[in-house]
Design an enzyme around this catalytic site. Structure first.
Site, PDB file in Angstrom:
ATOM      1  N   HIS A  46       5.844  -8.122  -3.528  1.00 24.69           N
ATOM      2  CA  HIS A  46       4.408  -8.055  -3.251  1.00 24.69           C
ATOM      3  C   HIS A  46       3.573  -9.094  -2.757  1.00 24.69           C
ATOM      4  O   HIS A  46       4.131 -10.134  -3.003  1.00 24.69           O
ATOM      5  CB  HIS A  46       3.836  -7.354  -4.599  1.00 24.69           C
ATOM      6  CG  HIS A  46       4.336  -6.145  -5.027  1.00 24.69           C
ATOM      7  ND1 HIS A  46       4.578  -5.782  -6.419  1.00 24.69           N
ATOM      8  CD2 HIS A  46       4.634  -5.076  -4.241  1.00 24.69           C
ATOM      9  CE1 HIS A  46       4.832  -4.374  -6.204  1.00 24.69           C
ATOM     10  NE2 HIS A  46       5.081  -3.870  -4.981  1.00 24.69           N
ATOM     11  N   ASP A  62       8.994   0.782   0.974  1.00 25.42           N
ATOM     12  CA  ASP A  62       9.728   0.976  -0.346  1.00 25.42           C
ATOM     13  C   ASP A  62      10.684   2.335  -0.264  1.00 25.42           C
ATOM     14  O   ASP A  62      11.846   2.568  -0.714  1.00 25.42           O
ATOM     15  CB  ASP A  62       8.966   1.205  -1.393  1.00 25.42           C
ATOM     16  CG  ASP A  62       8.251  -0.081  -1.643  1.00 25.42           C
ATOM     17  OD1 ASP A  62       8.852  -1.357  -0.961  1.00 25.42           O
ATOM     18  OD2 ASP A  62       7.271  -0.304  -2.287  1.00 25.42           O
ATOM     19  N   LYS A 114       5.200 -13.121  -2.766  1.00 22.65           N
ATOM     20  CA  LYS A 114       5.820 -13.705  -1.518  1.00 22.65           C
ATOM     21  C   LYS A 114       6.114 -15.074  -1.546  1.00 22.65           C
ATOM     22  O   LYS A 114       7.069 -15.719  -0.972  1.00 22.65           O
ATOM     23  CB  LYS A 114       4.886 -13.214  -0.173  1.00 22.65           C
ATOM     24  CG  LYS A 114       5.061 -11.715   0.290  1.00 22.65           C
ATOM     25  CD  LYS A 114       4.247 -11.112   1.462  1.00 22.65           C
ATOM     26  CE  LYS A 114       4.792  -9.784   1.826  1.00 22.65           C
ATOM     27  NZ  LYS A 114       4.634  -8.774   0.831  1.00 22.65           N
ATOM     28  N   SER A 163       6.366  -2.179   6.494  1.00 26.61           N
ATOM     29  CA  SER A 163       5.594  -2.601   5.171  1.00 26.61           C
ATOM     30  C   SER A 163       5.478  -1.441   4.086  1.00 26.61           C
ATOM     31  O   SER A 163       5.754  -0.343   4.150  1.00 26.61           O
ATOM     32  CB  SER A 163       4.102  -2.894   5.832  1.00 26.61           C
ATOM     33  OG  SER A 163       3.441  -3.446   4.368  1.00 26.61           O
ATOM     34  N   GLY A 164       5.466  -2.122   2.755  1.00 31.85           N
ATOM     35  CA  GLY A 164       5.553  -1.295   1.553  1.00 31.85           C
ATOM     36  C   GLY A 164       4.703  -0.300   1.746  1.00 31.85           C
ATOM     37  O   GLY A 164       5.019   1.167   1.549  1.00 31.85           O
ATOM     38  N   THR A 190      11.398  -5.277   3.354  1.00 36.93           N
ATOM     39  CA  THR A 190      10.421  -4.661   4.095  1.00 36.93           C
ATOM     40  C   THR A 190      10.005  -5.712   5.281  1.00 36.93           C
ATOM     41  O   THR A 190      10.586  -7.019   5.054  1.00 36.93           O
ATOM     42  CB  THR A 190       9.158  -4.648   2.924  1.00 36.93           C
ATOM     43  OG1 THR A 190       9.285  -5.760   2.268  1.00 36.93           O
ATOM     44  CG2 THR A 190       9.351  -3.564   1.978  1.00 36.93           C
ATOM     45  N   THR A 223       7.716  -7.906   6.015  1.00 42.35           N
ATOM     46  CA  THR A 223       7.238  -9.249   5.862  1.00 42.35           C
ATOM     47  C   THR A 223       8.219 -10.106   5.396  1.00 42.35           C
ATOM     48  O   THR A 223       8.665 -11.283   5.622  1.00 42.35           O
ATOM     49  CB  THR A 223       5.821  -9.361   4.833  1.00 42.35           C
ATOM     50  OG1 THR A 223       4.995  -8.579   5.314  1.00 42.35           O
ATOM     51  CG2 THR A 223       5.650 -10.759   4.685  1.00 42.35           C
ATOM     52  N   THR A 224       8.957  -9.485   4.336  1.00 44.16           N
ATOM     53  CA  THR A 224      10.361 -10.376   3.767  1.00 44.16           C
ATOM     54  C   THR A 224      11.344 -10.511   4.864  1.00 44.16           C
ATOM     55  O   THR A 224      12.117 -11.587   5.027  1.00 44.16           O
ATOM     56  CB  THR A 224      10.942  -9.639   2.703  1.00 44.16           C
ATOM     57  OG1 THR A 224       9.835  -9.293   1.729  1.00 44.16           O
ATOM     58  CG2 THR A 224      11.819 -10.376   1.743  1.00 44.16           C
ATOM     59  N   HIS A 232       0.702   2.032  -2.915  1.00 44.17           N
ATOM     60  CA  HIS A 232       1.957   2.832  -2.670  1.00 44.17           C
ATOM     61  C   HIS A 232       2.642   3.065  -3.938  1.00 44.17           C
ATOM     62  O   HIS A 232       3.777   2.777  -4.081  1.00 44.17           O
ATOM     63  CB  HIS A 232       2.702   2.259  -1.689  1.00 44.17           C
ATOM     64  CG  HIS A 232       3.014   1.077  -1.750  1.00 44.17           C
ATOM     65  ND1 HIS A 232       2.190  -0.133  -1.949  1.00 44.17           N
ATOM     66  CD2 HIS A 232       4.452   0.410  -1.880  1.00 44.17           C
ATOM     67  CE1 HIS A 232       2.824  -1.101  -2.052  1.00 44.17           C
ATOM     68  NE2 HIS A 232       4.275  -0.892  -1.923  1.00 44.17           N
TER      69      HIS A 232
END
Length: 332
Positions: A68, A126, A72, A120-121, A94, A96-97, A153
């Site tokens: 989250h 997810d 991060k 993105s989540g 996701t 960004t990761t 979400h």
């Protein structure tokens, strides 16, 4: 915005300089705390050293990294610290990761095999990772959850966690558990032990899944046979519809014959029959069954249920015979 996130090592170093809390159940001296920090640092340096894996990334299922927003920075430090281990897997996560991993390791690095890059989540990332799990291509989930923030979400987060438990895969919900898991992952890769990380090679399930599947088979048997739970095992039933019980009850003919010619007895028998008619009709109404005809109600054959008073019971024997015939003609 100023980032106040502190790494695990920084927390350890600050802990060695902090005075012991009076609330702690186990009091430690400064020397003991310093020794703990040195031991933890030495083990971390050992586990992050380069090594050769006996498994290729393609031979194992994907490893998911999710964090989250406020977690991060912790995920970035985690990736930097344990890169030697993480690069031995097909990493998914996701958006960004995954961008973070490709920036640190190189997007075109031939020694690294990336997995699926999810969105993105809040936009379904997810849910995509959960789908990978259902497709039997996810071995572990490292999910740094922010416990102090609301998430749009949340339903997807709950679904991902629930399916992780259903699939019995490795789950690390915070940096400490993830760091501990790195020791296990390195030992399995270096020693070629599938048994240490079975969810990367086999499809597992929660012990509760077997009971759930048994219940589903029973529900299917009910639907196919139209019977009660015992009917699938060879015992007769009346069906899953509760109204079938009352239909079986109402299929019995009403006894309208009497050998007693006395008028008072006739009236008594007629009263009992009327009561039985009312009870059966009440059962039908409670189950949304068809009601008596309007003609029957107008003639006063049904008492109390519709607020219609019955006619005098004198000579009720003939009336009951008529009701019995009408009852047999009612369509269920």
């Amino acid at each position: 915005m100023l980032c106040r996130t502190k790494s695990f090592r920084v927390q350890l170093e600050e802990g060695s300089q902090r005075r012991p809390s009076t609330l702690s159940l186990v009091q430690k001296s400064v020397e003991e705390t310093d020794q703990f920090v040195r031991d933890a640092t030495a083990i971390a340096n050992d586990v992050t050293a380069p090594f050769d894996s006996k498994f290729k990334p393609r031979e194992m299922r994907q490893l998911a990294l999710v964090a989250h927003n406020h977690m991060k920075p912790a995920m970035k430090e985690f990736i930097q610290t344990f890169s030697e281990i993480l690069k031995k897997f097909r990493i998914t996560g996701t958006q960004t990761t995954m961008r973070m991993c490709k920036t640190l390791w190189g997007e075109d690095n031939p020694d690294i095999e990336y997995g699926l890059t999810c969105t993105s989540g809040p936009l379904g990332g997810d849910a995509q990772i959960a789908a990978l799990m259902c497709m039997e291509d996810l071995g572990a989930l490292i999910f740094f959850v922010d416990p102090l923030s609301a998430h749009p979400h949340q339903a997807d987060i709950d679904s991902l966690n629930r399916l992780s438990n259903c699939g019995n895969v490795i789950v690390c919900p915070n940096p400490t558990s993830a760091m501990s898991m790195m020791y296990t992952l390195k030992g399995a890769l270096e020693g070629g032990s599938r048994g240490l990380i079975p969810s990367f090679f086999e499809t597992l399930e929660s012990p509760a899944v077997a009971e759930y599947k048994a219940q589903q088979e029973l529900a299917l048997a009910r639907a196919v046979t139209g019977g009660q739970p015992g009917e699938a095992a060879g015992r007769p039933g009346l069906g899953t519809d509760p109204s079938m019980y009352f239909r079986a009850q109402d299929s019995r003919p009403i006894d309208t014959d009497s050998d007693d010619d006395d008028e008072d007895d006739e009236d008594e028998d007629a009263g009992e029959l009327l009561d039985e008619v009312n009870v059966r009709q009440a059962r039908r109404v409670s189950l949304a069954e068809p009601s008596f005809s309007e003609a029957a109600k107008e003639k006063g054959l049904v008492s109390n249920l519709y607020g219609v008073k019955p006619k005098k019971r004198k000579g009720a024997r003939k009336m009951m015979k008529s009701i019995g015939k009408s009852m047999r003609k009612i369509a269920f």
